[in-house]
Design an enzyme around this catalytic site. Structure first.
Site, PDB file in Angstrom:
ATOM      1  N   ARG A   1     -12.191   3.349  11.445  1.00  0.00           N
ATOM      2  CA  ARG A   1     -12.029   2.183  12.312  1.00  0.00           C
ATOM      3  C   ARG A   1     -11.215   2.565  13.535  1.00  0.00           C
ATOM      4  O   ARG A   1     -10.180   3.218  13.431  1.00  0.00           O
ATOM      5  CB  ARG A   1     -11.347   1.033  11.565  1.00  0.00           C
ATOM      6  CG  ARG A   1     -12.202   0.514  10.413  1.00  0.00           C
ATOM      7  CD  ARG A   1     -11.587  -0.676   9.717  1.00  0.00           C
ATOM      8  NE  ARG A   1     -12.350  -1.009   8.518  1.00  0.00           N
ATOM      9  CZ  ARG A   1     -12.006  -1.951   7.651  1.00  0.00           C
ATOM     10  NH1 ARG A   1     -10.905  -2.663   7.842  1.00  0.00           N
ATOM     11  NH2 ARG A   1     -12.753  -2.192   6.586  1.00  0.00           N
TER      12      ARG A   1
ATOM     13  N   ARG B   1      -2.252   1.414   8.752  1.00  0.00           N
ATOM     14  CA  ARG B   1      -3.373   1.144   9.658  1.00  0.00           C
ATOM     15  C   ARG B   1      -3.798   2.451  10.319  1.00  0.00           C
ATOM     16  O   ARG B   1      -3.245   2.858  11.326  1.00  0.00           O
ATOM     17  CB  ARG B   1      -2.940   0.113  10.701  1.00  0.00           C
ATOM     18  CG  ARG B   1      -4.101  -0.583  11.416  1.00  0.00           C
ATOM     19  CD  ARG B   1      -3.585  -1.615  12.401  1.00  0.00           C
ATOM     20  NE  ARG B   1      -2.810  -2.643  11.736  1.00  0.00           N
ATOM     21  CZ  ARG B   1      -3.328  -3.741  11.161  1.00  0.00           C
ATOM     22  NH1 ARG B   1      -4.640  -3.920  11.176  1.00  0.00           N
ATOM     23  NH2 ARG B   1      -2.549  -4.633  10.578  1.00  0.00           N
TER      24      ARG B   1
ATOM     25  N   GLU C   1      -1.522  -6.929   2.886  1.00  0.00           N
ATOM     26  CA  GLU C   1      -2.901  -6.976   2.393  1.00  0.00           C
ATOM     27  C   GLU C   1      -3.328  -5.630   1.819  1.00  0.00           C
ATOM     28  O   GLU C   1      -3.103  -4.584   2.419  1.00  0.00           O
ATOM     29  CB  GLU C   1      -3.846  -7.362   3.527  1.00  0.00           C
ATOM     30  CG  GLU C   1      -5.317  -7.390   3.129  1.00  0.00           C
ATOM     31  CD  GLU C   1      -6.247  -7.268   4.312  1.00  0.00           C
ATOM     32  OE1 GLU C   1      -7.377  -6.796   4.103  1.00  0.00           O
ATOM     33  OE2 GLU C   1      -5.853  -7.623   5.439  1.00  0.00           O
TER      34      GLU C   1
ATOM     35  N   SER D   1      -9.452  -7.657   0.482  1.00  0.00           N
ATOM     36  CA  SER D   1     -10.070  -8.919   0.891  1.00  0.00           C
ATOM     37  C   SER D   1     -11.392  -9.050   0.155  1.00  0.00           C
ATOM     38  O   SER D   1     -12.191  -8.105   0.158  1.00  0.00           O
ATOM     39  CB  SER D   1     -10.327  -8.955   2.400  1.00  0.00           C
ATOM     40  OG  SER D   1      -9.160  -9.245   3.121  1.00  0.00           O
TER      41      SER D   1
ATOM     42  N   ARG E   1      -3.720   2.160   0.896  1.00  0.00           N
ATOM     43  CA  ARG E   1      -2.654   1.160   0.759  1.00  0.00           C
ATOM     44  C   ARG E   1      -2.135   1.104  -0.677  1.00  0.00           C
ATOM     45  O   ARG E   1      -0.961   0.800  -0.902  1.00  0.00           O
ATOM     46  CB  ARG E   1      -3.152  -0.200   1.234  1.00  0.00           C
ATOM     47  CG  ARG E   1      -3.429  -0.220   2.732  1.00  0.00           C
ATOM     48  CD  ARG E   1      -3.547  -1.605   3.312  1.00  0.00           C
ATOM     49  NE  ARG E   1      -3.765  -1.544   4.746  1.00  0.00           N
ATOM     50  CZ  ARG E   1      -3.745  -2.596   5.554  1.00  0.00           C
ATOM     51  NH1 ARG E   1      -3.515  -3.805   5.058  1.00  0.00           N
ATOM     52  NH2 ARG E   1      -3.954  -2.461   6.862  1.00  0.00           N
TER      53      ARG E   1
END
Length: 439
Positions: free
Chosen positions: A274, A289, A361, A364, A403
């Site tokens: 990403r 991130r 987070e 999801s 994560r």
């Protein structure tokens, strides 16, 4: 992707769904685009019908030896043929304008989704586990990893720039162990089929799951070719997958499944890429991130009647990972202003990070209804043999491995800088119970 016929029949509900997402009504402008498309189609059809009729009249005029009329009709047919390219182009442009507008509209949230503007309006529905009480000040993961000399951001920056890391030794093995543990759990206990998909995909696949065209700037693209201008073969354009959701969901694109095949459940552990174009200045240190990260993904393909129950099931599968790792977490329902573009409803799982002193987070899980299926033309044939229907699609992180690594390092850190290996991971670590500093 939305259906213009549904919007015409349910304009108020459509605009209300946009309002709940804090967006302006749009039905009237869509109707105007659809009217232009319909007019262009009608003009083209009328010209085709007149050409066919005139062609028949030419034969009749010739049989009646009416040369003048036959010549006039021939001239009319020739003029119609001359006009066709322009009429066809106008129809293509009108259809493309409507399709483009529809492709850029987010999914409509379910009524049960709480309204809100951003993450501050998300609703906590579950709190699991008790955060560990430390008798020392807990460190953040990057300080732990660098202290162990097993997490190297400096070398990664030399190789690739910012937002990359080189993990070594026990931390590298811990990351691999986490991924293998998750895949074994989802395939063994949860009934998912493991898939090893391509990491390079074409435009159609990215469009199907709604990464394109809306989020083009968040993606990495690559070109396969000689690059010297001498190759006779055209260069091939690909996208690096931002998530395994893309190839896994597109396994059913342009397919008609039997209802008896559903639900389909797929899982994959892949690297994801990403650009993080919208994340400037956020989480610039560490592994929260990054441009490249590892994630175990869950995807389900269901009937419309199964999808909401499947959403609860999928989220439970992701929760089980955190429970077995004994990582405290909370489950929240995302509000309308914070949910993803393709989602009808999303649960986020947020893991406790003692180094940061907050929940972040880690997964999801979203139900998308037929939003992606329409973009992929993925359908199923009901058992009763009625007309085909669009499938429903769901996706979720099961969970983000990077994560999870961060969470294990921070929750299992010790005062001497070492890290205790969670019990459930020790078989994957060759029985290793503690990660100590490299020598």
């Amino acid at each position: 992707m939305h259906d213009i016929k549904f919007i015409r029949d349910n304009a108020e509900a459509f605009d209300n769904g946009r309002r709940r997402r804090n967006l302006a009504p749009l039905s009237e402008s869509l109707f105007a685009l659809d009217d232009e498309r319909r007019a262009a189609i009608a003009a083209l059809q009328a010209a085709q019908e007149r050409r066919n009729a005139a062609s028949k009249e030419i034969g009749l005029a010739m049989r009646e030896k009416d040369a003048a009329r036959a010549e006039a009709l021939k001239a009319e047919v020739a003029k119609l043929k001359e006009d066709f390219p322009q009429l066809e182009q106008k129809e293509r442009e009108a259809s493309a304008a409507l399709d483009k507008a529809l492709s850029e509209i987010p999914n409509t949230p379910l009524e049960q989704v709480p309204e809100g503007k951003d993450e501050h309006d998300n609703v906590e529905v579950l709190l699991w586990g008790e955060p560990r009480k430390f008798d020392f000040t807990p460190k953040e993961h990057f300080d732990i990893g660098e202290g162990l000399k097993l997490m190297d951001f400096e070398s990664a920056a030399k190789l690739s720039g910012a937002r990359f890391v080189v993990n070594k030794g026990g931390i590298a093995r811990l990351e691999r162990a986490l991924a293998q543990f998750m895949l074994d759990l989802h395939t063994g206990a949860h009934g998912y089929t493991e898939v090893a998909p391509p990491l390079l995909v074409r435009d159609d696949a990215m469009f199907g799951t709604a990464q394109l065209p809306k989020f083009r700037d968040d993606q990495f693209s690559v070109t396969a070719g000689r690059g010297d201008g001498q190759s006779e073969e055209p260069a091939s354009e690909y996208w690096l997958v931002p998530t395994a959701e893309v190839p896994l969901t597109n396994l059913v694109r342009e397919s008609i499944l039997d209802e008896s095949q559903l639900p389909l459940r797929f899982t994959a552990g892949t690297y994801c890429f990403r650009a993080e174009a919208g994340a400037a200045g956020r989480d610039t240190r560490g592994m929260i991130r990054q441009h490249q990260f590892y994630k175990v993904e869950l995807v389900s393909i269901t009937t419309p009647e199964q999808s909401l129950e499947e959403h609860e099931r999928m989220t439970g599968c992701a929760e089980k990972v955190l429970q077995l790792l004994e990582l405290p977490y909370r489950k929240v329902t995302l509000c309308t202003g914070d949910m993803g573009f393709a989602s009808q409803k999303t649960y986020d799982l947020e893991v406790w990070l003692p180094g940061q002193g907050k929940y972040r987070e880690i997964s999801s899980c979203s139900v998308c209804g037929d939003f992606q299926a329409r973009r992929m033309n993925a359908r199923f044939r009901p058992a009763e043999g009625k007309a085909t229907r669009f499938v429903h699609t769901l996706n979720g992180s099961g969970v983000a491995v990077g994560r999870a690594l961060v969470a294990v390092l921070e929750n299992y850190q010790e005062a001497d800088g070492s890290v205790t290996v969670p019990t459930v991971l020790r078989p994957y670590m060759g029985g290793l119970e503690r990660i100590a500093a490299a020598r």
